[in-house]
Structure formats: structure tokens, C-alpha cells
Design a protein around this motif. Structure first.
Motif, short mmCIF file in Angstrom:
data_model
loop_
_atom_site.label_atom_id
_atom_site.label_comp_id
_atom_site.label_asym_id
_atom_site.label_seq_id
_atom_site.Cartn_x
_atom_site.Cartn_y
_atom_site.Cartn_z
N PRO A 50 16.95 -26.14 -81.87
CA PRO A 50 15.79 -26.80 -82.51
C PRO A 50 14.53 -26.31 -81.48
O PRO A 50 14.54 -26.00 -80.35
N GLN A 86 12.16 -31.14 -79.40
CA GLN A 86 12.57 -31.77 -80.76
C GLN A 86 13.82 -32.79 -80.35
O GLN A 86 13.90 -33.86 -80.88
N ILE A 87 14.89 -32.42 -79.27
CA ILE A 87 15.76 -33.02 -79.11
C ILE A 87 15.24 -34.50 -78.38
O ILE A 87 15.90 -35.46 -78.50
N GLN A 91 13.90 -36.67 -80.53
CA GLN A 91 15.06 -37.56 -81.57
C GLN A 91 15.73 -38.53 -80.71
O GLN A 91 15.96 -39.93 -80.89
N ASN A 105 13.01 -41.45 -80.07
CA ASN A 105 13.08 -42.25 -81.32
C ASN A 105 14.32 -43.33 -81.55
O ASN A 105 14.18 -44.35 -82.05
N SER A 106 15.47 -42.74 -81.15
CA SER A 106 16.72 -43.50 -81.26
C SER A 106 16.48 -44.90 -79.98
O SER A 106 17.09 -45.72 -80.31
#
Length: 76
Positions: free
Chosen positions: A14, A18-19, A22, A25-26
Motif C-alpha cells: 500500500p 495508507q495503513i 486505515q 479510521n478503525s
């Protein structure tokens, strides 16, 4: 007839950040869900208790009065 061999697209890692995005956001979704559930529980408790909310009630008077204490100190 020249045929070019078709390659399968390799999966690339990625893009940078990006990780973390994520994961963030989680985390935000989890915290938001927890707060929503807690708020809902509090509303049920307060609603069933029949008491008024602490935001609308006035705080109790303080035993400390800076005006009278400062005059007591200066008069001694």
C-alpha cells in the motif's frame, strides 16, 4: 503472429501512510461507537431517574469568598 506473454499484475504494498490511515479510521469508528453506546445508556439512566441534568443545575455555593478573606488578611 507475435503474441506477448501476459503477466499477472503483482500486488504492490500500500501507498505510504495508507495503513496508518486505515488504523486511525478503525480507531475513530470504535471510539465513536463506544461513546454513542455510553451516551445512550446515560440517557436511559437519567430519563428513568427523573432527575434534572447537571448542566442545567447551578453549582453549590463555595465556602471560600475571596473578597471577605482578602479584607480579613489586610485588617490584621
Amino acid at each position: 503472429m507475435s503474441s506477448t506473454p501476459q503477466r499477472k499484475k503483482a500486488s504492490l504494498p500500500p501507498k505510504r501512510g495508507q495503513i496508518k490511515a486505515q488504523i486511525f479510521n478503525s480507531l475513530v469508528n470504535s471510539v465513536t461507537s463506544t461513546i454513542a453506546k455510553t451516551g445512550e445508556s446515560l440517557r436511559n439512566v437519567i430519563g428513568n431517574g427523573g432527575g434534572s441534568g447537571s448542566a442545567t443545575s447551578t453549582p453549590p455555593p463555595s465556602g471560600y469568598n475571596s473578597e471577605s478573606n482578602s479584607s480579613d488578611v489586610s485588617s490584621k
